[in-house]
Design an enzyme around this catalytic site. Structure first.
Site, mmCIF file in Angstrom:
data_model
loop_
_atom_site.group_PDB
_atom_site.id
_atom_site.type_symbol
_atom_site.label_atom_id
_atom_site.label_comp_id
_atom_site.label_asym_id
_atom_site.label_seq_id
_atom_site.Cartn_x
_atom_site.Cartn_y
_atom_site.Cartn_z
ATOM 1 N N THR A 172 -1.452 -1.689 6.460
ATOM 2 C CA THR A 172 -1.834 -0.332 6.056
ATOM 3 C C THR A 172 -3.326 -0.266 5.778
ATOM 4 O O THR A 172 -4.021 0.655 6.230
ATOM 5 C CB THR A 172 -1.036 0.097 4.813
ATOM 6 O OG1 THR A 172 0.332 0.185 5.171
ATOM 7 C CG2 THR A 172 -1.500 1.431 4.292
ATOM 8 N N ASN A 251 7.829 0.587 15.101
ATOM 9 C CA ASN A 251 8.622 -0.030 14.038
ATOM 10 C C ASN A 251 10.049 0.493 13.970
ATOM 11 O O ASN A 251 10.915 -0.157 13.415
ATOM 12 C CB ASN A 251 7.926 0.188 12.685
ATOM 13 C CG ASN A 251 7.665 1.643 12.402
ATOM 14 O OD1 ASN A 251 7.358 2.419 13.298
ATOM 15 N ND2 ASN A 251 7.813 2.038 11.165
ATOM 16 N N GLN A 279 4.161 -4.927 13.991
ATOM 17 C CA GLN A 279 5.485 -5.337 14.473
ATOM 18 C C GLN A 279 5.395 -6.185 15.736
ATOM 19 O O GLN A 279 6.422 -6.659 16.225
ATOM 20 C CB GLN A 279 6.335 -4.100 14.792
ATOM 21 C CG GLN A 279 6.550 -3.167 13.638
ATOM 22 C CD GLN A 279 7.508 -3.720 12.612
ATOM 23 O OE1 GLN A 279 8.203 -4.705 12.859
ATOM 24 N NE2 GLN A 279 7.560 -3.106 11.455
ATOM 25 N N SER A 299 0.062 -7.809 10.013
ATOM 26 C CA SER A 299 0.664 -7.916 8.693
ATOM 27 C C SER A 299 1.333 -9.274 8.572
ATOM 28 O O SER A 299 1.956 -9.750 9.514
ATOM 29 C CB SER A 299 1.687 -6.802 8.516
ATOM 30 O OG SER A 299 2.339 -6.960 7.291
ATOM 31 N N SER A 300 1.205 -9.901 7.415
ATOM 32 C CA SER A 300 1.730 -11.266 7.245
ATOM 33 C C SER A 300 3.238 -11.279 6.991
ATOM 34 O O SER A 300 3.937 -12.152 7.482
ATOM 35 C CB SER A 300 0.998 -11.933 6.090
ATOM 36 O OG SER A 300 1.794 -12.865 5.435
ATOM 37 N N HIS A 301 3.731 -10.288 6.236
ATOM 38 C CA HIS A 301 5.139 -10.401 5.839
ATOM 39 C C HIS A 301 6.110 -9.998 6.944
ATOM 40 O O HIS A 301 7.318 -10.043 6.754
ATOM 41 C CB HIS A 301 5.408 -9.613 4.552
ATOM 42 C CG HIS A 301 5.386 -8.137 4.708
ATOM 43 N ND1 HIS A 301 6.517 -7.379 4.656
ATOM 44 C CD2 HIS A 301 4.368 -7.284 4.911
ATOM 45 C CE1 HIS A 301 6.196 -6.113 4.818
ATOM 46 N NE2 HIS A 301 4.891 -6.024 4.980
ATOM 47 N N THR A 339 -12.618 -11.088 -3.618
ATOM 48 C CA THR A 339 -12.232 -12.490 -3.487
ATOM 49 C C THR A 339 -10.926 -12.603 -2.727
ATOM 50 O O THR A 339 -9.977 -11.869 -3.008
ATOM 51 C CB THR A 339 -12.073 -13.115 -4.883
ATOM 52 O OG1 THR A 339 -13.295 -12.976 -5.575
ATOM 53 C CG2 THR A 339 -11.693 -14.573 -4.794
ATOM 54 N N CYS A 424 9.698 3.462 4.568
ATOM 55 C CA CYS A 424 8.950 4.480 3.840
ATOM 56 C C CYS A 424 9.723 5.784 3.772
ATOM 57 O O CYS A 424 9.616 6.532 2.819
ATOM 58 C CB CYS A 424 7.615 4.739 4.521
ATOM 59 S SG CYS A 424 6.920 3.299 5.273
#
Lengths: 500, 97
Positions: A172, A251, A279, A299-301, A339, A424
């Protein structure tokens, strides 16, 4: 004084008194009862060794909440509410001798964290806590080295250079950075953005925000398969177009857009091409050089990595300029200050390394299970697969079950974790805008369910799901008056509904 | 250092250990995945003869074994309800008599 009462007294006393203010009376008591106290303490320690942290799943919550809202909404018809609940209770069968936790088939929402990823992350929560941007001491160097390794692994999946990867908090943020950053940088000369109707909400909303800043946005239509038309895209590109943003894999319906053709067209017209690959990354082959992609969100997850981290690929040659949303210390080439979280970054890197390593076996596994699930579900009457059957990522399956309401089917499927669309919008009862864009009517959009298959899905789970869905769909259709009419051969479109 | 390829016995032992530790996972999906992966990887590389390749595969297997040992313990510490496809009273937990 008997032993048991004195032990009780002792424990009560020690609870009241802190260690520092322990009175002499307690010390005396303790020394008197040293043996019984130590054995009790030993028992307590032994017990806590055996106890594991069990987390139970609440599968009844949705039903309770629905019953509550129904009761609150309609005091007049308690019969209707109760009959609905009992019908659902019939639909939900509990197999004794088996567990209760639902099967997870919502891999588009998020994926389970791979144990190998967690293994990499743990050392950053235990010992390697240095700030990766501290370059004056070893604590900083060691975390920085690991971060650069992670960056390499992430870049390798899409054949990019590691210097082109910018870490963000998720896809996002990456999408917002691109939509707002690129257009703001070029706002003096270029005032036009092109995207599609089936994009993720964050792209659509960011584009809408740019309209408020004086940009013009073209939302491309998709055909009934979910694919954009190259001709329409070519016609939409104007001299003042600064950005084309088209997602790689949808998605909700899993449709793949022709990235290579779009990339070639954008390069020819000298327009920046951004693709939201949340995706798609690690699931379909992507090569940013071959496909001429200028910006790409990750996106990592969605790839079995940790939540809370993502990345943005920003091409260096030819250079893509963008204005950062977040200003600060100038980390990440000044495009995203702040950071970095070494644990998340390295977890993400490990997930990407595993993608490189396991890609072929993962794809083979997902395709095999997906084929089985699609065949099983489409063998039920009046079901259809949404989106293109050929240009798709096999792990995302969106099926419409006609004459069944999607939300009630989901309620009846408490033993399977599914969703009727993107996470969402699943809270609202609004039908999916993606299916609308495909030209599906409200009824079809309402009756569709998305199945996601991933690395950790098993054949046994797919078999269970096919069986459960066939039974529950049949059950719900038998309750439905519409289904009765269809069985009698009445065309539903010919009915004139009263009262509206 | 010359690459010493692992003996047949060492490889079989590694395989057995991987299967054993994968079975220790409390989580159904992770358990099934690591069992499947161990079986497939060994089957795939059944006919590898090259000493250097064998050596690197063996080292990789040992790294994976370390991960499985640590992570299966974590999986046993933080447990969840069994899945609906999972029979109760099969892995680790025995009903009290």
């Amino acid at each position: 004084m008997t032993r048991s009462t004195s032990v009780e007294l002792l424990s009560r006393l020690s609870r009241v008194c802190s260690l520092r203010t322990r009175s002499s009376a307690v010390t005396i008591l303790a020394s008197q009862l040293a043996r019984s106290y130590s054995s009790a303490a030993a028992a307590a320690v032994k017990l806590s060794d055996d106890v594991s942290l069990e987390t139970h799943t609440d599968i009844q919550r949705a039903a309770r909440e629905q019953a509550k809202t129904r009761a609150a909404a309609s005091f007049t018809s308690p019969d209707a509410a109760s009959s609905g609940t009992s019908a659902l209770q019939h639909a939900y069968q509990e197999n004794t001798g088996f567990g209760t936790r639902p099967i997870y088939l919502d891999m588009q929402a998020t994926t389970p964290t791979d144990p190998r990823v967690l293994d990499t992350m743990l050392k950053f929560y235990t010992g390697l806590y240095g700030n990766p941007h501290s370059n004056t001491h070893a604590y900083g160097w060691e975390t920085n080295k690991e971060i650069e390794n992670a960056r390499d692994h992430i870049a390798k999946v899409i054949n990019a250079n590691s210097k082109e990867i910018i870490f963000t908090s998720g896809a996002t943020e990456s999408n917002n950075t691109v939509l707002k950053g690129v257009s703001r940088f070029y706002k003096k000369t270029k005032k036009h953005i092109i995207t599609t109707r089936t994009e993720h909400k964050c792209v659509l909303e960011a584009a809408r925000a740019m309209i408020n800043e004086g940009f013009e946005v073209t939302f491309l239509n998709v055909d009934s398969q979910g694919l954009i038309s190259m001709k329409e895209l070519e016609e939409s590109i104007r001299p003042d177009t600064c950005l084309v943003s088209i997602m790689a894999v949808n998605n909700e319906i899993g449709v793949m857009q022709p990235l290579k053709e779009i990339g070639a067209l954008c390069r020819e017209k000298k327009v920046h091409f951004h693709t939201d690959a949340a995706q798609a990354y690690g699931k379909i082959p992507i090569d940013v050089n071959e496909m001429n992609i200028d910006l790409l969100s990750i996106s990592s997850h969605k790839i079995y990595g940790p939540k809370g981290i993502g990345a943005l690929f920003v091409r260096r040659r030819p250079r893509v300029r963008l204005e950062p949303i977040i200003s600060g210390g100038g980390q990440e080439r000044g495009l995203r200050s702040g950071t970095l979280a070494p644990a998340l970054v390295t977890g993400f890197g490990e997930a990407a390394r595993l993608i490189n390593q396991e890609y072929s076996s993962d794809i083979a596994h997902v395709s095999r299970l997906s084929k089985k699930l699609v065949d099983g579900l489409l063998s039920i009457d009046h079901t259809s697969l949404n989106g293109s059957p050929d240009h798709r990522y096999p792990g995302c399956i969106n099926v419409s079950f006609a004459y069944v309401e999607g939300e009630s089917l989901l309620m009846a499927l408490r033993d399977i974790a599914l969703s009727s669309g993107s996470a969402c919008t699943s809270a609202s009862l609004e039908p999916s805008y993606v299916l609308h864009a495909l030209g599906k009517d409200d009824a079809m959009a309402h009756s569709s369910i998305r199945f996601g298959i991933g690395r950790f899905s098993t054949e046994q789970e797919v078999d269970y799901v096919i069986k459960a869905i066939s039974e529950r769909v049949k059950f719900l259709r038998e309750l439905s008056p519409l289904w009765e009419m269809v069985q009698e051969g009445i065309d539903l479109n010919s009915i004139e509904w009263s009262g509206h | 250092m010359p690459a010493v390829s692992p003996s047949r016995r060492q490889v079989l032992r590694l395989y057995k250990q991987l299967i054993k530790n994968a079975n220790q996972f409390n989580d159904y999906n992770f358990r099934e995945y690591f069992l499947r992966r161990a079986r497939n990887t060994f089957k795939e590389n059944k006919s590898v003869q090259d000493a250097a390749k064998l050596q690197s595969l063996f080292a990789e297997g040992q790294r994976d074994l370390g991960i499985l040992k640590r992570q299966s313990i974590i999986s046993q510490m933080y447990t969840f309800d069994k899945l609906v496809v999972e029979p109760l009273h099969k892995h680790g937990f025995k009903p009290s008599t």
